[in-house]
Design a protein around this motif. Structure first.
Motif, PDB file in Angstrom:
ATOM      1  N   ASN A   1      39.255  87.647 -13.074  1.00 51.01           N
ATOM      2  CA  ASN A   1      40.415  86.849 -12.652  1.00 51.01           C
ATOM      3  C   ASN A   1      40.749  87.131 -11.189  1.00 51.01           C
ATOM      4  OD1 ASN A   1      40.555  86.028 -15.280  1.00 51.01           O
ATOM      5  ND2 ASN A   1      42.612  86.811 -15.677  1.00 51.01           N
ATOM      6  N   GLU A   2      40.717  88.407 -10.826  1.00 51.57           N
ATOM      7  CA  GLU A   2      41.066  88.808  -9.471  1.00 51.57           C
ATOM      8  C   GLU A   2      40.054  88.244  -8.465  1.00 51.57           C
ATOM      9  OE1 GLU A   2      43.954  89.903  -8.675  1.00 51.57           O
ATOM     10  OE2 GLU A   2      43.226  89.714  -6.612  1.00 51.57           O
ATOM     11  N   ALA A   3      38.791  88.234  -8.847  1.00 53.70           N
ATOM     12  CA  ALA A   3      37.754  87.702  -7.944  1.00 53.70           C
ATOM     13  C   ALA A   3      38.002  86.218  -7.671  1.00 53.70           C
ATOM     14  CB  ALA A   3      36.373  87.903  -8.566  1.00 53.70           C
ATOM     15  N   VAL A   4      38.371  85.477  -8.716  1.00 50.45           N
ATOM     16  CA  VAL A   4      38.632  84.047  -8.533  1.00 50.45           C
ATOM     17  C   VAL A   4      39.886  83.856  -7.675  1.00 50.45           C
ATOM     18  CG1 VAL A   4      39.202  81.872  -9.690  1.00 50.45           C
ATOM     19  CG2 VAL A   4      37.541  83.429 -10.714  1.00 50.45           C
ATOM     20  N   ARG A   5      40.939  84.609  -8.007  1.00 48.79           N
ATOM     21  CA  ARG A   5      42.209  84.472  -7.277  1.00 48.79           C
ATOM     22  C   ARG A   5      42.028  84.796  -5.790  1.00 48.79           C
ATOM     23  NH1 ARG A   5      44.956  87.619 -11.016  1.00 48.79           N
ATOM     24  NH2 ARG A   5      45.477  86.152 -12.665  1.00 48.79           N
ATOM     25  N   GLY A   6      41.326  85.891  -5.519  1.00 50.17           N
ATOM     26  CA  GLY A   6      41.123  86.297  -4.128  1.00 50.17           C
ATOM     27  C   GLY A   6      40.377  85.222  -3.350  1.00 50.17           C
ATOM     28  N   GLN A   7      39.368  84.643  -3.967  1.00 50.34           N
ATOM     29  CA  GLN A   7      38.586  83.606  -3.293  1.00 50.34           C
ATOM     30  C   GLN A   7      39.387  82.324  -3.152  1.00 50.34           C
ATOM     31  OE1 GLN A   7      35.744  83.940  -1.670  1.00 50.34           O
ATOM     32  NE2 GLN A   7      36.063  81.810  -1.034  1.00 50.34           N
ATOM     33  N   LEU A   8      40.202  82.027  -4.170  1.00 52.02           N
ATOM     34  CA  LEU A   8      41.018  80.801  -4.168  1.00 52.02           C
ATOM     35  C   LEU A   8      41.938  80.776  -2.959  1.00 52.02           C
ATOM     36  CD1 LEU A   8      41.709  78.298  -5.888  1.00 52.02           C
ATOM     37  CD2 LEU A   8      43.404  79.689  -7.081  1.00 52.02           C
ATOM     38  N   ASP A   9      42.472  81.926  -2.588  1.00 54.55           N
ATOM     39  CA  ASP A   9      43.383  81.995  -1.440  1.00 54.55           C
ATOM     40  C   ASP A   9      42.647  81.825  -0.113  1.00 54.55           C
ATOM     41  OD1 ASP A   9      45.575  82.275  -3.025  1.00 54.55           O
ATOM     42  OD2 ASP A   9      45.587  84.471  -2.964  1.00 54.55           O
ATOM     43  N   ARG A  10      41.333  82.074  -0.099  1.00 55.35           N
ATOM     44  CA  ARG A  10      40.567  81.860   1.146  1.00 55.35           C
ATOM     45  C   ARG A  10      40.047  80.428   1.204  1.00 55.35           C
ATOM     46  NH1 ARG A  10      39.582  87.268   0.180  1.00 55.35           N
ATOM     47  NH2 ARG A  10      37.845  86.876  -1.231  1.00 55.35           N
ATOM     48  N   MET A  11      39.256  80.011   0.226  1.00 58.07           N
ATOM     49  CA  MET A  11      38.840  78.600   0.094  1.00 58.07           C
ATOM     50  C   MET A  11      38.146  78.442  -1.247  1.00 58.07           C
ATOM     51  SD  MET A  11      35.523  78.412   2.579  1.00 58.07           S
ATOM     52  CE  MET A  11      34.295  79.722   2.553  1.00 58.07           C
TER      53      MET A  11
ATOM     54  N   GLY B   1      24.714  72.748   6.451  1.00 58.85           N
ATOM     55  CA  GLY B   1      25.133  73.119   7.805  1.00 58.85           C
ATOM     56  C   GLY B   1      26.188  74.198   7.845  1.00 58.85           C
ATOM     57  N   LEU B   2      26.753  74.551   6.701  1.00 58.28           N
ATOM     58  CA  LEU B   2      27.763  75.611   6.645  1.00 58.28           C
ATOM     59  C   LEU B   2      27.299  76.676   5.653  1.00 58.28           C
ATOM     60  CD1 LEU B   2      31.022  73.436   6.312  1.00 58.28           C
ATOM     61  CD2 LEU B   2      30.054  74.412   8.412  1.00 58.28           C
ATOM     62  N   THR B   3      27.796  77.877   5.819  1.00 62.73           N
ATOM     63  CA  THR B   3      27.526  78.908   4.817  1.00 62.73           C
ATOM     64  C   THR B   3      28.753  79.794   4.685  1.00 62.73           C
ATOM     65  OG1 THR B   3      25.814  80.433   4.019  1.00 62.73           O
ATOM     66  CG2 THR B   3      26.484  80.671   6.321  1.00 62.73           C
ATOM     67  N   HIS B   4      28.734  80.715   3.756  1.00 63.92           N
ATOM     68  CA  HIS B   4      29.883  81.603   3.568  1.00 63.92           C
ATOM     69  C   HIS B   4      29.452  82.866   2.849  1.00 63.92           C
ATOM     70  CE1 HIS B   4      29.968  79.928  -0.513  1.00 63.92           C
ATOM     71  NE2 HIS B   4      29.864  78.740   0.060  1.00 63.92           N
ATOM     72  N   GLU B   5      30.286  83.886   2.975  1.00 63.10           N
ATOM     73  CA  GLU B   5      29.936  85.205   2.479  1.00 63.10           C
ATOM     74  C   GLU B   5      29.677  85.261   0.969  1.00 63.10           C
ATOM     75  OE1 GLU B   5      32.204  88.408   4.175  1.00 63.10           O
ATOM     76  OE2 GLU B   5      31.705  89.741   2.489  1.00 63.10           O
ATOM     77  N   PRO B   6      30.517  84.635   0.132  1.00 67.15           N
ATOM     78  CA  PRO B   6      30.254  84.772  -1.308  1.00 67.15           C
ATOM     79  C   PRO B   6      28.853  84.289  -1.705  1.00 67.15           C
ATOM     80  CG  PRO B   6      32.440  83.851  -0.952  1.00 67.15           C
ATOM     81  CD  PRO B   6      31.775  83.908   0.392  1.00 67.15           C
ATOM     82  N   ALA B   7      28.417  83.145  -1.206  1.00 67.15           N
ATOM     83  CA  ALA B   7      27.103  82.614  -1.587  1.00 67.15           C
ATOM     84  C   ALA B   7      25.979  83.482  -1.019  1.00 67.15           C
ATOM     85  CB  ALA B   7      26.949  81.174  -1.117  1.00 67.15           C
ATOM     86  N   VAL B   8      26.137  83.931   0.209  1.00 72.40           N
ATOM     87  CA  VAL B   8      25.091  84.749   0.831  1.00 72.40           C
ATOM     88  C   VAL B   8      24.956  86.080   0.102  1.00 72.40           C
ATOM     89  CG1 VAL B   8      24.415  85.961   2.947  1.00 72.40           C
ATOM     90  CG2 VAL B   8      25.387  83.652   3.086  1.00 72.40           C
TER      91      VAL B   8
ATOM     92  N   ALA C   1      32.715  79.980  -7.638  1.00 72.81           N
ATOM     93  CA  ALA C   1      31.687  80.372  -8.607  1.00 72.81           C
ATOM     94  C   ALA C   1      30.874  81.552  -8.074  1.00 72.81           C
ATOM     95  CB  ALA C   1      30.781  79.189  -8.931  1.00 72.81           C
ATOM     96  N   SER C   2      30.544  81.516  -6.778  1.00 73.79           N
ATOM     97  CA  SER C   2      29.777  82.616  -6.175  1.00 73.79           C
ATOM     98  C   SER C   2      30.557  83.924  -6.266  1.00 73.79           C
ATOM     99  CB  SER C   2      29.476  82.326  -4.699  1.00 73.79           C
ATOM    100  OG  SER C   2      28.708  81.163  -4.560  1.00 73.79           O
ATOM    101  N   ALA C   3      31.851  83.853  -5.950  1.00 75.04           N
ATOM    102  CA  ALA C   3      32.673  85.073  -5.938  1.00 75.04           C
ATOM    103  C   ALA C   3      32.764  85.673  -7.334  1.00 75.04           C
ATOM    104  CB  ALA C   3      34.073  84.764  -5.401  1.00 75.04           C
ATOM    105  N   VAL C   4      32.960  84.818  -8.337  1.00 79.40           N
ATOM    106  CA  VAL C   4      33.108  85.368  -9.689  1.00 79.40           C
ATOM    107  C   VAL C   4      31.742  85.816 -10.233  1.00 79.40           C
ATOM    108  CG1 VAL C   4      32.988  83.217 -11.052  1.00 79.40           C
ATOM    109  CG2 VAL C   4      34.394  85.109 -11.843  1.00 79.40           C
ATOM    110  N   ALA C   5      30.658  85.166  -9.800  1.00 80.26           N
ATOM    111  CA  ALA C   5      29.318  85.609 -10.210  1.00 80.26           C
ATOM    112  C   ALA C   5      29.040  87.012  -9.668  1.00 80.26           C
ATOM    113  CB  ALA C   5      28.253  84.625  -9.722  1.00 80.26           C
ATOM    114  N   LEU C   6      29.362  87.214  -8.400  1.00 80.26           N
ATOM    115  CA  LEU C   6      29.189  88.545  -7.804  1.00 80.26           C
ATOM    116  C   LEU C   6      29.987  89.587  -8.562  1.00 80.26           C
ATOM    117  CD1 LEU C   6      29.405  88.173  -3.923  1.00 80.26           C
ATOM    118  CD2 LEU C   6      27.710  89.516  -5.190  1.00 80.26           C
TER     119      LEU C   6
END
Ligand SMILES: *Cc1c(COP(=O)(O)O)cnc(C)c1O
Length: 426
Positions: A70-80, A87-94, A318-323
């Motif tokens: 839950n915390e992983a989803v919430r934390g990511q939700l507040d960022r994007m 053409g774009l990338t981000h830390e959770p997916a990488v 999804a990436s954040a919660v998978a991690l």
């Protein structure tokens, strides 16, 4: 909304998995879920809560409403919650991609993120066909698989699902014609290994790849086989210039007792699919991994790109919660938990083998299967399990369970009792 109104709207408008419109039986309304329990909006068979014996189809390995996830989803939700991946990338997916490469067999090295298991299989097949096209061998465009498999419900995956007795029989003649060999026997047999070698050799000129579910065939029949066959496949594919794809969508993330089923014999595929438990059951995401050989082949071809790019590719939530789910799994003694569940299932399901109408009881890792000698009466079997306070979803002649790894011993015993009750009723 009241329960009756909700059911009426559901019946009027909502399609459910593998169902007619409207459905023949009313679904149960789940209000919330926590730990291994589903809380119903209205009691069914006198039960307000059900112990989940299905992990929501292999996915919710840590149970529901987990504070860390839950915390992983919430934390990511507040960022994007999302941003396009072109053409774009981000830390959770990488970070997720790097983590997947780290924990999956060598030499898998590149990761294609997608939205569901079926799409990850589409991508796997596309990768294999394009690899050979790029190498100037476009005639290598068929897939070989063994019977009894399940790889998803979109067209390419359907074409490698079991052609009989499965859900896709209707489409024979419409689907791409793939090469099928007999389903693998449970125990190692040299004659079957020879059959695999012979068929791969015989069709090699037209084969892009062999695709199988390693060790456990899931929705195609809940069958288990000796992992030694994976080594036979690897050697035959290498000998005949055929790629090897492992679909670990059901078996991945510990379910069979090793992190990936392929780890049981240390065999590496050229392409591998993961999904289901990838996000701990929180969000829809899957991944197709491949080796540098496959990626280089594609990227040096006439059309040097992999033309695939889902809108929600690499979704940050999804990436954040998978991690978080992978970290949570690896931070505990998960092997001990899977072993404990395996032992509990073996002991708890042993008496079920004695019931009339039961053909076989089998257990592998945190998976327990009861096969009947007749098609299951789904409504009666489900009702019997619910009466025991357990959620099960039988199909064909199978009543089976793959509980969350956090299922306690008492709850596990109740799941086993419910499987027995369902077998007796169905
Ligand atoms: C469930 C499953 C799929 C399909 O995944 P979806 O996310 O339902 O599309 C593919 N292969 C295997 C082995 C599966 O168990």
């Amino acid at each position: 909304m009241g329960n009756d109104e909700l059911i009426a709207l559901d019946r009027a408008h909502v399609w459910h998995p593998y169902g007619p419109m409207p459905g023949r039986t009313d679904p149960l309304v789940v209000e919330s879920a926590s730990g291994v329990r589903l809380r119903l909006a209205e009691p069914a068979e006198g039960r307000a809560e059900l112990i989940d014996g299905m992990s929501s189809w292999w996915s919710a390995i840590h149970g529901y409403n987990h504070p860390v996830l839950n915390e992983a989803v919430r934390g990511q939700l507040d960022r994007m919650s999302h941003v396009m991946f072109g053409g774009l990338t981000h830390e959770p997916a990488v970070r997720l991609a790097a983590r997947l490469v780290e924990i999956t067999p060598e030499p898998l090295r590149h990761v294609f993120l997608s939205d569901s298991g079926s799409v990850s299989v589409e991508v796997a097949v596309k990768m294999c066909l394009q690899y050979w096209r790029s190498l100037g061998r476009p005639e290598k465009q068929r897939m070989l698989t063994w019977r009894g498999g399940y790889h998803g419900d979109t067209w390419q995956p359907m074409s490698v699902c079991d052609p009989q007795g499965g859900m896709h029989e209707l489409w024979t003649g419409v689907l791409q014609r793939q090469v099928f060999v007999d389903a693998p026997p449970a125990a190692y047999e040299e004659s079957y290994a020879d059959l695999l070698r012979t068929e791969i050799g015989r069709h090699a000129h037209e084969l892009a790849a062999v695709i199988v579910e390693p060790v456990v065939q899931g929705a195609g029949g809940m069958r288990f086989h000796d992992p030694e066959y994976l080594r036979v496949l690897r050697e035959a594919c290498d000998a005949h210039d055929v790629l090897l794809v492992f679909d670990e969508i059901a078996t991945g993330f510990g379910r069979t007792g090793t992190l990936f089923a392929a780890d049981q014999v240390g065999v590496s595929p050229d392409v591998m699919c993961v999904g289901k438990a990838l996000t701990g059951g929180y969000l829809s995401m899957a991944a197709t991994l491949c080796t540098s050989r496959v990626a280089d082949g594609i990227s040096q071809g006439e059309v040097p790109v992999l033309a695939h790019g889902p809108t929600f590719m690499g979704n940050p939530l999804a990436s954040a919660v998978a991690l978080a789910s992978i970290d949570l799994l690896l931070s505990q003694d998960w092997q001990v938990e899977v072993k404990r569940i395996e032992t509990g299932l073996r002991e708890g399901l042993a008496p079920v083998a004695e019931l009339p109408g039961v053909r076989e009881v089998r257990v592998s890792g945190a998976i327990g299967v009861v096969q009947l000698d007749h098609p299951v009466d789904m409504a009666a079997a489900t009702r019997a399990a619910v009466r025991e306070g357990v959620w099960l979803r039988p199909f064909r002649d199978l009543i089976y369970t793959m509980p969350p790894y956090v299922t306690g011993d008492a709850d596990l015993a109740r799941i086993c009792a419910a499987v027995g009750a369902a077998a007796a009723a169905g």
